[in-house]
Every structure is written in C-alpha cells, then in structure tokens.
Write an enzyme that holds these catalytic residues in place. Structure first.
Site, PDB file in Angstrom:
ATOM      1  N   LYS A   1       0.843  -1.206   0.000  1.00 25.14           N
ATOM      2  CA  LYS A   1       0.000   0.000   0.000  1.00 25.14           C
ATOM      3  C   LYS A   1       0.876   1.253   0.000  1.00 25.14           C
ATOM      4  O   LYS A   1       0.630   2.199  -0.751  1.00 25.14           O
ATOM      5  CB  LYS A   1      -0.935  -0.008   1.231  1.00 25.14           C
ATOM      6  CG  LYS A   1      -2.036  -1.048   1.115  1.00 25.14           C
ATOM      7  CD  LYS A   1      -2.777  -1.265   2.433  1.00 25.14           C
ATOM      8  CE  LYS A   1      -3.751  -2.433   2.307  1.00 25.14           C
ATOM      9  NZ  LYS A   1      -4.409  -2.800   3.578  1.00 25.14           N
TER      10      LYS A   1
ATOM     11  N   GLN B   1      -4.193  -1.705   9.846  1.00 25.09           N
ATOM     12  CA  GLN B   1      -4.142  -3.029   9.217  1.00 25.09           C
ATOM     13  C   GLN B   1      -4.667  -4.100  10.174  1.00 25.09           C
ATOM     14  O   GLN B   1      -4.270  -4.158  11.337  1.00 25.09           O
ATOM     15  CB  GLN B   1      -2.686  -3.336   8.807  1.00 25.09           C
ATOM     16  CG  GLN B   1      -2.519  -4.635   8.036  1.00 25.09           C
ATOM     17  CD  GLN B   1      -3.191  -4.623   6.659  1.00 25.09           C
ATOM     18  OE1 GLN B   1      -3.135  -3.628   5.938  1.00 25.09           O
ATOM     19  NE2 GLN B   1      -3.828  -5.723   6.298  1.00 25.09           N
TER      20      GLN B   1
ATOM     21  N   ASP C   1     -10.680   2.781   4.287  1.00 25.24           N
ATOM     22  CA  ASP C   1     -10.955   1.344   4.169  1.00 25.24           C
ATOM     23  C   ASP C   1     -12.463   1.092   4.117  1.00 25.24           C
ATOM     24  O   ASP C   1     -12.901  -0.018   3.822  1.00 25.24           O
ATOM     25  CB  ASP C   1     -10.365   0.582   5.365  1.00 25.24           C
ATOM     26  CG  ASP C   1      -9.063  -0.130   5.007  1.00 25.24           C
ATOM     27  OD1 ASP C   1      -8.837  -0.377   3.806  1.00 25.24           O
ATOM     28  OD2 ASP C   1      -8.288  -0.440   5.937  1.00 25.24           O
TER      29      ASP C   1
END
Ligand code: NDP
Length: 292
Positions: free
Chosen positions: A52, A96, A119
């Site tokens: 990412k 994460q 997200d």
C-alpha cells in the site's frame, strides 16, 4: 474463458489516479496523504502494508507508516488514532487487520474519523453504502466493482452468490451487488459456514464471489458453465520454490474452474491488486473532499 487481469486494470487506473494527484498537488501545494498503522509482525500484514505504501509513492501520494509492537495497549492505539484524526494534513487513515487479541477491532474502527476511513469499515460509511449515499466503499468490494466495470460486464438481473459474510468483504459485497446500480442489480445469495447445500447454492450462480480464506475451496463441480468467478481469497503457504519463501493460493481451484468460467480472476494478480486501487481512489476522493 477471459482472465480478469488485475495487473492490467490496476496499472491503467493508477495512471489516472497519478494524473489527478498531480493536478491536486498543482492546485493545493500538497499531495493526498494516507497514513497506515501496523501492529505486530504478521507476515501477510507486513506485505500488504508495504505494498500500500509503495503504491502511494507510485501515484504521487504521501504515505506514512506508524508501527507498534504487539504489546501496544488499546488506549495507546486509540490515542494515536485520535491524534491522526485531528491532523488536517492526513486524508486517509487505515489500521491493518488483524489486531492482537487484547485490542477490540470494533473500537478501533469506530475511533477512526469516518471522513478519513478510506478502508470503508466505519459504521457510518457502511450505513451510507446501504442507503446508496456518497461514502467510502470498503476497498476490496470497491476494487471488485472497478474490475467488473473495466471489463464492461453487465451484472443486471444476474444471480450472484457470495461465499463468506465478513464485515470487510462478503457482507458489503452482497449489498453492493444488490444495489440499484451497475455493477449491481443482481439477485444475491449470501452464504457462510452454516449454509446448507452450499454446492447447490453456488451451482445456481451466474457470478460467484469467493471470500472464505480456504485454499481451492470452490471446485469445478460447484460451478455452472459460463459463470463469472471472482476469487478474493489470499491463502499463504510456505514454499521452497519462490524467492519470497511463500506462495499464494485463492479460494477457487483455478486450474479446474477456469475452463468452465466465462471470466475469472487469478490469485495473485486479481482482486488483491484491485483492493489497492480501491484504497487509493478513496484516499484521493477524501483529499479532494468529494465524499464529505
Ligand atoms: P473471514 O475469515 O473474516 O470470513 C470468512 C468467511 O467465510 C466467514 O463468513 C465464514 O463463515 C465463511 N466460511 C468459512 N468456512 C466456510 C465454509 N466451509 N463454507 C462456507 N463459508 C465458509 O475472512 P475475510 O472475508 O476477511 O477474508 C476471506 C479471504 O479473503 C481470506 O483468504 C483473506 O486473506 C482474503 N482477503 C483478500 C483481500 C484482497 O485484497 N484480495 C482483502 C481481504 C481479505 P462464518 O461467518 O459462518 O464463520
């Protein structure tokens, strides 16, 4: 059978994102900025976060990584999230997953400012998604929609069977495929580990979206000829044959299912790459104030 090529599509969309990021820099004097928080040393998580960050650089975004040991307390992590929420120089914040057992992922998700939740996990974004309002769509489902769009696949009226009902993939995917939109307008069946006759359910599908986390779980005898197969699974196994020391497998038995499918995503090289595109697009939209 046509391959839904995540590499090809993601590279093309990233060029468009890079152009928009350059325009954003020219007009505002700053780059779109994504911050990621990584807790612990899980091999998969390390790889995903590194990818990412690397992709942010590639498209001209600023990226920051905040790292913690497994021993970080929940309070310390939540305070960091609040600090980043208040930082006007940050457009997107992701934490994460998975997190260590002593940290409640729901608390973490709800502490992230929904306006930076690129997200798309925050209940406000999920709720707005259900209502078809502007929101951050969860990155993996968003990436899948972009892939279907890129191949001009008309999903209208099709029967879509989603296998797996996680908050981050299966459940939002089922909602998106049922929405009055294209991609969307499907009749959706959402299946999970308690589903009876899973094989019979999947055999009905014009579109199968597999998000289970079990290597080669969807076999050729479960798939109708001509079905469109989207494989979300990323199952890592150690391997002596690769430089990295591991190999990735999908949830679909690609070798035997591909000959029956009309379209299929490979693993790797499919949904994983599109997930990053979804994340980048959400971050850009946040920077430009397009959603909130
Ligand atoms: P979860 O573990 O959160 O959910 C798995 C789902 O699969 C659950 O709903 C579970 O049912 C269901 N399931 C498990 N076993 C069976 C079974 N025998 N029959 C039917 N359903 C079953 O996984 P995620 O959604 O987070 O991830 C799924 C996969 O996708 C993983 O391999 C993950 O690594 C990958 N992934 C890939 C991404 C990408 O970018 N490509 C992004 C995110 C995930 P129940 O709810 O009943 O337990």
């Amino acid at each position: 059978m046509e391959l839904l090529d995540g590499k090809l599509v993601s590279e093309k969309i990233k060029l468009e994102i890079a152009e928009e990021a350059a325009q954003f820099l020219a007009s505002t004097g700053r780059k779109p900025h994504l911050t990621a928080i990584l807790v612990g040393n899980d091999g998969g998580s390390e790889t995903y976060v590194a990818s990412k960050m690397k992709n942010c650089e590639k498209v001209g975004f600023q990226s920051s990584l905040v790292r913690y040991d497994n021993t970080v307390t929940e309070a310390e992590l939540l305070n960091k999230i609040r600090e980043i929420n208040a930082d006007t120089g940050v457009d997107g914040l992701i934490v994460q997953l998975p997190l260590p057992k002593h940290i409640d992922p729901e608390k973490v998700t709800e502490t992230i400012d929904y306006r930076k939740d690129v997200d798309g996990f925050h209940p406000i974004n999920l709720g707005r998604m259900v209502r078809n309002l502007p929101c951050f769509i969860p990155a993996t489902p968003y990436g899948i929609l972009l892939m279907l769009q890129a191949y001009h696949i008309d999903t209208t009226g099709k029967h879509c069977v989603v296998v797996g009902r996680s908050n981050i993939v299966g459940t939002p995917m089922s909602i998106l495929m049922a929405r009055n939109a294209n991609p969307g307008n499907c009749t959706v069946t959402l299946t999970h580990s308690k589903t009876r006759d899973l094989k019979e359910q999947v055999l009905q599908a014009d579109i199968v979206i597999a998000a289970i986390g079990k290597k080669n779980f969807i076999t050729a005898d479960m798939v109708k000829p001509g079905a469109i197969i989207i494989d979300v699974g990323i199952n890592r196994e150690t391997s002596t044959q690769t430089k990295s020391g591991y190999k990735l497998y999908g949830d679909v038995d690609f070798e035997h299912v591909a000959p029956k499918a009309s379209y299929i995503t490979p693993v790797p090289g499919g949904v994983g790459l599109m997930t990053i595109v979804g994340l980048l697009k959400n971050t850009l939209a946040s920077a430009k104030g397009e959603i909130y």
